[in-house]
Design a protein around this motif. Structure first.
Motif, mmCIF file in Angstrom:
data_model
loop_
_atom_site.group_PDB
_atom_site.id
_atom_site.type_symbol
_atom_site.label_atom_id
_atom_site.label_comp_id
_atom_site.label_asym_id
_atom_site.label_seq_id
_atom_site.Cartn_x
_atom_site.Cartn_y
_atom_site.Cartn_z
ATOM 1 N N SER A 92 55.252 11.315 -53.550
ATOM 2 C CA SER A 92 55.041 9.755 -53.148
ATOM 3 C C SER A 92 54.180 9.135 -53.730
ATOM 4 O O SER A 92 53.265 7.839 -53.441
ATOM 5 N N ASN A 93 53.451 9.126 -55.102
ATOM 6 C CA ASN A 93 52.557 9.552 -55.585
ATOM 7 C C ASN A 93 52.439 7.674 -56.425
ATOM 8 O O ASN A 93 53.200 8.030 -56.329
ATOM 9 N N GLU A 94 51.715 7.454 -56.305
ATOM 10 C CA GLU A 94 50.700 6.104 -56.656
ATOM 11 C C GLU A 94 49.782 6.404 -57.841
ATOM 12 O O GLU A 94 48.938 6.112 -56.996
ATOM 13 N N ALA A 95 49.590 5.885 -58.822
ATOM 14 C CA ALA A 95 48.960 6.298 -59.935
ATOM 15 C C ALA A 95 48.801 4.502 -60.942
ATOM 16 O O ALA A 95 49.694 4.136 -61.407
ATOM 17 N N THR A 96 47.489 4.096 -60.646
ATOM 18 C CA THR A 96 47.206 2.815 -61.175
ATOM 19 C C THR A 96 45.947 3.031 -62.221
ATOM 20 O O THR A 96 45.256 4.353 -62.494
ATOM 21 N N VAL A 97 46.093 2.363 -63.157
ATOM 22 C CA VAL A 97 45.406 2.159 -64.479
ATOM 23 C C VAL A 97 45.261 0.964 -64.697
ATOM 24 O O VAL A 97 45.555 0.699 -65.228
ATOM 25 N N GLY A 98 43.780 1.308 -64.716
ATOM 26 C CA GLY A 98 43.232 -0.608 -65.757
ATOM 27 C C GLY A 98 42.267 -0.622 -66.236
ATOM 28 O O GLY A 98 41.835 0.745 -66.214
ATOM 29 N N PHE A 99 41.385 -1.541 -66.089
ATOM 30 C CA PHE A 99 40.110 -1.344 -66.712
ATOM 31 C C PHE A 99 39.589 -1.850 -65.823
ATOM 32 O O PHE A 99 40.081 -3.123 -65.375
ATOM 33 N N MET A 100 37.551 -2.197 -66.085
ATOM 34 C CA MET A 100 36.781 -3.467 -65.364
ATOM 35 C C MET A 100 35.594 -3.702 -66.167
ATOM 36 O O MET A 100 35.727 -3.112 -67.338
ATOM 37 N N GLN A 101 35.743 -4.546 -66.424
ATOM 38 C CA GLN A 101 35.047 -5.393 -67.547
ATOM 39 C C GLN A 101 33.020 -6.108 -66.361
ATOM 40 O O GLN A 101 34.041 -6.784 -65.530
ATOM 41 N N THR A 102 31.817 -5.850 -66.609
ATOM 42 C CA THR A 102 31.471 -7.092 -66.125
ATOM 43 C C THR A 102 30.702 -7.483 -66.381
ATOM 44 O O THR A 102 30.519 -7.908 -67.713
ATOM 45 N N LEU A 103 31.112 -9.044 -65.565
ATOM 46 C CA LEU A 103 30.768 -10.567 -66.294
ATOM 47 C C LEU A 103 29.291 -10.154 -65.417
ATOM 48 O O LEU A 103 29.168 -10.540 -64.390
ATOM 49 N N GLU A 104 27.905 -10.804 -66.664
ATOM 50 C CA GLU A 104 27.296 -11.564 -66.268
ATOM 51 C C GLU A 104 27.215 -12.643 -66.075
ATOM 52 O O GLU A 104 27.204 -13.571 -66.963
ATOM 53 N N LEU A 105 26.404 -12.623 -65.307
ATOM 54 C CA LEU A 105 25.360 -14.501 -64.244
ATOM 55 C C LEU A 105 24.406 -14.593 -64.544
ATOM 56 O O LEU A 105 23.607 -13.517 -64.333
ATOM 57 N N GLY A 106 23.771 -16.135 -64.201
ATOM 58 C CA GLY A 106 22.646 -16.449 -63.979
ATOM 59 C C GLY A 106 21.952 -16.316 -65.794
ATOM 60 O O GLY A 106 20.855 -16.352 -65.655
ATOM 61 N N GLY A 107 22.928 -16.453 -66.445
ATOM 62 C CA GLY A 107 21.970 -16.267 -68.279
ATOM 63 C C GLY A 107 20.873 -14.384 -68.286
ATOM 64 O O GLY A 107 19.827 -14.536 -69.210
ATOM 65 N N LYS A 108 21.462 -13.353 -68.128
ATOM 66 C CA LYS A 108 21.092 -12.233 -67.822
ATOM 67 C C LYS A 108 21.079 -11.544 -69.984
ATOM 68 O O LYS A 108 19.176 -11.736 -70.168
ATOM 69 N N ARG A 109 21.824 -12.514 -70.553
ATOM 70 C CA ARG A 109 21.857 -11.972 -71.916
ATOM 71 C C ARG A 109 20.889 -12.771 -72.485
ATOM 72 O O ARG A 109 20.082 -12.056 -73.173
ATOM 73 N N SER A 110 20.876 -14.101 -72.015
ATOM 74 C CA SER A 110 20.161 -15.205 -73.057
ATOM 75 C C SER A 110 18.321 -14.683 -72.687
ATOM 76 O O SER A 110 17.510 -14.907 -73.518
ATOM 77 N N ALA A 111 18.016 -14.020 -72.030
ATOM 78 C CA ALA A 111 16.956 -13.601 -71.433
ATOM 79 C C ALA A 111 16.308 -12.321 -71.941
ATOM 80 O O ALA A 111 15.486 -12.643 -72.642
ATOM 81 N N ARG A 112 17.791 -11.607 -71.750
ATOM 82 C CA ARG A 112 17.361 -10.568 -72.866
ATOM 83 C C ARG A 112 16.604 -10.817 -74.122
ATOM 84 O O ARG A 112 15.655 -9.887 -74.716
ATOM 85 N N VAL A 113 17.746 -11.247 -74.759
ATOM 86 C CA VAL A 113 17.008 -11.816 -76.111
ATOM 87 C C VAL A 113 15.955 -12.152 -76.458
ATOM 88 O O VAL A 113 15.680 -12.329 -77.115
ATOM 89 N N ARG A 284 49.866 -0.561 -61.484
ATOM 90 C CA ARG A 284 50.370 0.646 -60.233
ATOM 91 C C ARG A 284 51.585 1.066 -60.746
ATOM 92 O O ARG A 284 52.974 0.251 -60.559
ATOM 93 N N ARG A 285 51.874 2.009 -60.681
ATOM 94 C CA ARG A 285 53.487 2.832 -60.930
ATOM 95 C C ARG A 285 53.918 3.248 -59.410
ATOM 96 O O ARG A 285 53.122 4.541 -59.193
ATOM 97 N N LEU A 286 54.953 2.942 -58.703
ATOM 98 C CA LEU A 286 55.415 3.955 -57.527
ATOM 99 C C LEU A 286 56.067 4.936 -57.473
ATOM 100 O O LEU A 286 57.585 4.250 -58.275
ATOM 101 N N GLU A 287 55.740 6.233 -57.240
ATOM 102 C CA GLU A 287 56.459 7.031 -58.122
ATOM 103 C C GLU A 287 58.127 6.951 -57.272
ATOM 104 O O GLU A 287 59.305 7.191 -57.910
ATOM 105 N N ALA A 288 57.880 6.611 -55.842
ATOM 106 C CA ALA A 288 59.476 6.779 -54.582
ATOM 107 C C ALA A 288 60.252 5.497 -55.551
ATOM 108 O O ALA A 288 61.879 6.011 -55.436
ATOM 109 N N THR A 289 59.870 4.358 -56.369
ATOM 110 C CA THR A 289 60.591 3.800 -56.683
ATOM 111 C C THR A 289 61.062 3.395 -57.846
ATOM 112 O O THR A 289 61.784 3.025 -58.596
ATOM 113 N N LYS A 290 60.017 3.990 -58.339
ATOM 114 C CA LYS A 290 60.096 4.233 -60.252
ATOM 115 C C LYS A 290 59.732 2.873 -60.373
ATOM 116 O O LYS A 290 60.130 2.266 -61.294
#
Length: 425
Positions: A92-113, A284-290
């Motif tokens: 009855s497993n449920e497998a989830t595959v994906g990715f996460m991306q960090t969105l920098e807010l507050g002008g962090k990248r320009s401040a680092r530069v 997400r893949r649901l094994e019970a119902t495919k």
């Protein structure tokens, strides 16, 4: 006999006068190593210059790093496994595959530069400071090598004069016009003069070796001995010099760059107080119902224990420190420039006096002493004292000229202009 003695003393007097007033010239066609060529050669071999260039390269790489965005994160998750009943095993497993991306807010990248650009400008200024220091060091070694060769020439000339005086004393003793004591005194003076030649020769060799070591190569040709004689005119250096302000100099530009880094650090600390958001789609893949279903994840950190206030306070304190250091540096540089101006002006005055009126007076006194000794009007002690005074004055003139060139080089180092940083390239 008198004619021979007079000719010997007159020749010695003329040679001493000419060599005291004129610097030795290199033969025509001889390659002379100038100061600028020595500085250029040292710039290519100095380890400090290599360190400065490496610092600039590191700062450029740091700017590239600061401009990069956060990497996405791949993630996988399996649920409803290894349980009991219908959830035992993976039926009855449920497998989830994906990715996460960090969105920098507050002008962090320009401040680092911005911080990285400020650090790059500081590294470029540091490289320019190192180049200015290398020029000062090479100038001091070059001046010492030239003055050491001048002292060696003076010592050889004095040894030749002492030898002529010994022969003259021998002629007087043989003619019965002087006691053997005069010949012994002249011999002692000759021995001391020859020993001084040996000492000055070692010092000249050591000075040239130090210069060659600094520029990274051996050089057998002559140096620009006329460098010592380049003095400002009396009308230019008379009276106090116009004060030079530290604005625009390398030393103060470095303090300004440190303050710019601190300012950028405050902006970066302030931008870091704005929390980032992590977002990412998954499948997400649901094994019970495919069957398959989409999952969208949003993650926001809760700033309960660390809201960035402490880091902002630290950056603000560092900015206050940099500003205070900048004010202290401006005062120190202004004082150092004032002292360097006085040293250069005083050294120029001393050099003009010792290489001009004082040297001419010593030459005239020696000339009169030689004539008087030849004619029996002055004692040998008077002659030796006049010759010793002339030798001391000639050496003092060389030392004064070298002191002026070193003082001028030090003033040029303190007032070296700051070049526009190339941080934007």
């Amino acid at each position: 006999m008198k004619t021979i003695l007079a000719a010997m003393l007159a020749a010695a007097s003329c040679a001493a006068t000419v060599q005291a007033q004129e610097a030795p010239n290199a033969p025509s066609g001889t390659v002379i190593l100038t100061l600028d060529e020595a500085v250029a050669a040292a710039g290519g071999s100095a380890q400090a210059m290599a360190a400065g260039r490496a610092g600039v390269d590191a700062a450029k790489a740091g700017r590239t790093v600061a401009s990069l965005r956060p990497n996405p994160v791949a993630q996988g998750q399996i649920e409803n496994v290894m349980g009991t009943g219908s959830y035992s095993g993976v039926r009855s497993n449920e497998a989830t595959v994906g990715f996460m991306q960090t969105l920098e807010l507050g002008g962090k990248r320009s401040a680092r530069v911005a911080v990285a650009n400020a650090e790059l400008s500081r590294a470029e200024l540091q490289a320019a400071i190192i180049a200015a220091d290398v020029r000062l060091q090479v100038t001091q070694l070059y001046v010492e090598a030239v003055s050491a060769e001048r002292r060696l020439i003076t010592a050889r000339d004095q040894a030749r004069i002492a030898g002529d005086a010994l022969r003259a004393a021998g002629v007087r003793v043989q003619a019965g016009r002087a006691s053997p004591l005069e010949q012994q005194r002249a011999d002692v003076a000759r021995v001391n003069a020859e020993a001084n030649v040996e000492r000055q020769d070692r010092l000249a060799r050591a000075a040239r070796t130090n210069l060659e070591r600094r520029i990274g190569r051996a050089f057998d040709g002559p140096l620009d001995v006329a460098l010592l004689d380049r003095l400002p005119s009396a009308s230019v250096s008379y009276g106090p010099s116009e004060p030079i302000r530290p604005q625009g100099t390398l030393a103060l530009a470095a303090a300004d760059a440190d303050l710019a880094i601190a300012d950028a650090g405050v902006l970066l600390a302030n931008s870091n107080r704005v929390p980032n958001i992590d977002v990412g789609p998954s499948v997400r893949r649901l094994e019970a119902t495919k069957d398959f279903a989409a999952v969208f994840t949003v993650s926001i950190p809760l700033q309960i224990f660390n809201n960035g206030g402490a880091a902002l306070a630290q950056a603000g304190a560092q900015r206050i420190q940099a500003e205070a250091n900048r004010r202290v540096t401006a005062l120190d540089i202004e004082q150092a420039i004032t002292n360097a101006q006085v040293d250069a002006d005083n050294a120029a005055t001393t050099a003009r006096a010792t290489s001009g009126p004082a040297l001419q007076a010593a030459q005239e006194a020696a000339r009169i002493a030689r004539i008087g000794y030849r004619e029996g009007k002055f004692s040998q002690l008077d002659l030796l004292d006049a010759e010793r005074t002339l030798a001391d004055t000639r050496v003092a003139a060389i030392d004064a000229l070298a002191s002026y060139q070193n003082a001028r080089a030090q003033l040029e180092r303190l007032t070296a202009p700051a070049v526009a940083p190339q941080g934007g390239n």
